[in-house]
Design an enzyme around this catalytic site. Structure first.
Site, short mmCIF file in Angstrom:
data_model
loop_
_atom_site.label_atom_id
_atom_site.label_comp_id
_atom_site.label_asym_id
_atom_site.label_seq_id
_atom_site.Cartn_x
_atom_site.Cartn_y
_atom_site.Cartn_z
N THR A 98 0.84 -1.20 0.00
CA THR A 98 0.00 0.00 0.00
C THR A 98 0.87 1.25 0.00
OG1 THR A 98 -1.97 1.01 0.98
CG2 THR A 98 -0.28 0.27 2.53
N LYS A 101 0.00 7.51 2.77
CA LYS A 101 -0.54 8.77 2.25
C LYS A 101 -0.52 9.87 3.30
CE LYS A 101 -3.58 5.90 -0.53
NZ LYS A 101 -2.87 4.64 -0.27
N ASP A 142 4.06 5.99 -5.15
CA ASP A 142 3.15 6.30 -6.26
C ASP A 142 3.92 7.15 -7.28
OD1 ASP A 142 1.18 7.53 -7.94
OD2 ASP A 142 -0.34 7.24 -6.38
N GLU A 202 4.11 -1.92 -18.05
CA GLU A 202 2.64 -1.91 -18.17
C GLU A 202 2.26 -1.16 -19.44
OE1 GLU A 202 -0.31 -1.94 -14.69
OE2 GLU A 202 1.41 -0.82 -13.92
C1 LIG Z 1 -3.79 -2.14 -12.51
N1 LIG Z 1 -2.39 -2.03 -12.41
C2 LIG Z 1 -1.73 -1.18 -11.54
N2 LIG Z 1 -0.62 -0.58 -12.02
C3 LIG Z 1 0.05 0.32 -11.27
N3 LIG Z 1 -0.31 0.66 -10.02
C4 LIG Z 1 -1.41 0.09 -9.51
C5 LIG Z 1 -2.15 -0.87 -10.24
N4 LIG Z 1 -3.16 -1.29 -9.44
C6 LIG Z 1 -3.04 -0.60 -8.28
N5 LIG Z 1 -2.00 0.25 -8.32
C7 LIG Z 1 -1.54 1.22 -7.30
O1 LIG Z 1 -2.12 0.89 -6.06
C8 LIG Z 1 -2.91 1.98 -5.55
C9 LIG Z 1 -4.11 1.46 -4.79
O2 LIG Z 1 -3.68 0.81 -3.61
P1 LIG Z 1 -3.07 1.58 -2.33
O3 LIG Z 1 -3.79 2.89 -2.18
O4 LIG Z 1 -1.59 1.76 -2.59
O5 LIG Z 1 -3.36 0.65 -1.19
C10 LIG Z 1 -3.28 2.76 -6.81
O6 LIG Z 1 -3.61 4.10 -6.51
C11 LIG Z 1 -2.01 2.63 -7.64
O7 LIG Z 1 -1.04 3.56 -7.23
#
Ligand SMILES: CNc1ncnc2c1ncn2[C@@H]1O[C@H](COP(=O)(O)O)[C@@H](O)[C@H]1O
Ligand SMILES: [Zn+2]
Length: 382
Positions: A98, A101, A142, A202
């Protein structure tokens, strides 16, 4: 096969906390505070509906989710629920990740956010032999963050190493941010003895992929756009693959053409993961079943795939690996016993189990058990 995959002990190494929230919880949180944070009804439907969405849309959804997970108590609650769901899916070890923040409006700092996550992980961190699931934490940077913000996350991770934090991840919208922004923090993480995993490929960006590989990360996620040469350069780096996420975000065209086939076929280290089980409406068992189906893999191959993941975890403690290997050994024994009870001939079993080099730790015990059953059966027949 889904039933077999559900019963299989599994290791999850790529799951984002806020992407793994239960839909029912999102709806409940949105109902209680949606208006206050400007979350419209159609937004909530978008988050919780079971459909394809491209990467850009996905990141819009994460921003919406973040609007309803702003309280410390909510962060603790979603952590607890997400871990419960993985444990219920027979995940025996998880590295949840995670992004800490800062949110001054809600009195949240990166550290207080982290403390709230760890509160939700209580009971899963210091677990031993008899426990159902062990959990560890990876802190994400992030791609929207500055070098200073990224460094602050690494500093926190280093300070929390004894409390369950094992590594650093780089994630977020791959079309945003410059690689150079994150290098100081990622290097610092490596110097501090933290493991590093990167969302890579990606979207097409060969310059960034080259720099990422030069950094020698401990794992890579996705690698959808990697060319054959790039894959070859990454040959020894364990790769976290998330088939449903890649399909739903239109990064791959079909399960059958997913790069799992190429990576697995080359004998490269690979682990199946969910990425965002809430947003993509999946489970780790489903990901295993999808791959088994798409690549015609049998139960033995799936058990082998699941067992190998022990080698790719970030927790360096030998004790943790021993516990996990013991659980997989038990699974191999159960599987062998079930094969025998279905009347499979002993000779072919002995031949299958003969390739000890490919078997995980503890297989010798399983082979001994199978051999013993074979001998007893042979005597019974005479
Ligand atoms: C689909 N592929 C992906 N590629 C890149 N980053 C991703 C993602 N899926 C999720 N996140 C990352 O995880 C955050 C949400 O979880 P947390 O707030 O951190 O717990 C998203 O805001 C993004 O930064
Ligand atoms: Zn991810």
């Amino acid at each position: 096969m889904l039933e077999f995959c559900q019963a299989l002990p599994k290791i999850e190494l790529h799951a984002h906390l806020n992407g793994s929230i239960r839909n029912s919880t999102i709806r409940e949180l949105a109902a209680s505070k949606g208006d206050a944070v400007g979350l419209a009804r159609e937004d909530i439907l978008k988050i919780t509906e079971d459909g394809d969405r491209n990467l850009a849309e996905c990141f819009r959804l994460f921003d919406l989710i973040h609007k309803v997970t702003t309280e410390h108590t909510t962060v603790t609650r979603i952590t607890r629920e997400v871990l419960q769901d993985f444990a219920d899916d027979n995940v025996i070890y998880i590295e949840i990740r995670t992004t800490p923040k800062d949110n001054a409006k809600f009195g949240i700092t990166k550290q207080s956010y982290l403390d709230s996550v760890l509160a939700g992980m209580e009971g899963y961190i210091h677990k031993g032999e008899g426990s159902k699931m062990m959990a560890r934490l990876i802190l994400s940077i992030d791609r929207r963050e500055t070098t200073e913000q990224a460094l602050a996350t690494v500093k926190l991770a280093a300070a929390y190493k004894t409390k369950g934090v094992v590594g650093i991840d780089l994630s977020g919208n791959p079309s945003i941010g410059e690689w150079a922004t994150f290098v100081p923090a990622l290097r610092k993480a490596q110097q501090q003895g933290l493991k590093v995993t990167l969302h890579a490929g990606e979207v097409t960006n060969s310059t960034e992929i080259k720099s990422m590989l030069e950094m020698q990360p401990d794992r890579l996620g996705h690698v959808c756009t990697f060319t054959d040469d790039e894959l070859e350069s990454a040959r020894d780096i364990p790769i976290e693959l998330c088939p449903t996420s890649n399909l739903r975000t239109e990064s791959v065209k079909s399960y059958g053409t997913h790069h799992f086939g190429k990576i697995y076929g080359r004998g490269m280290p690979v682990v199946l993961c969910t990425d965002d089980s809430g947003v993509f409406n999946t489970t780790l068992s489903k990901e295993y079943a999808i791959v088994a189906d798409a690549f015609s893999m049998d139960e033995e191959a799936m058990l082998q795939l699941a067992s190998k993941a022990v080698d790719y975890i970030f927790d360096a403690s030998p004790n943790v690996r021993t516990v996990l290997k013991g659980k997989f050994s038990a699974a191999w024994m159960r599987w062998n016993a079930s094969i025998l009870s279905q009347g499979a001939p002993c000779r072919s079993e002995a031949r299958k189990l003969g390739c000890m080099g490919r078997k995980p730790f503890g297989m010798s015990v399983a082979i001994f058990a199978v051999a013993a059953v074979c001998i007893v059966q042979a005597f019974a027949r005479t």
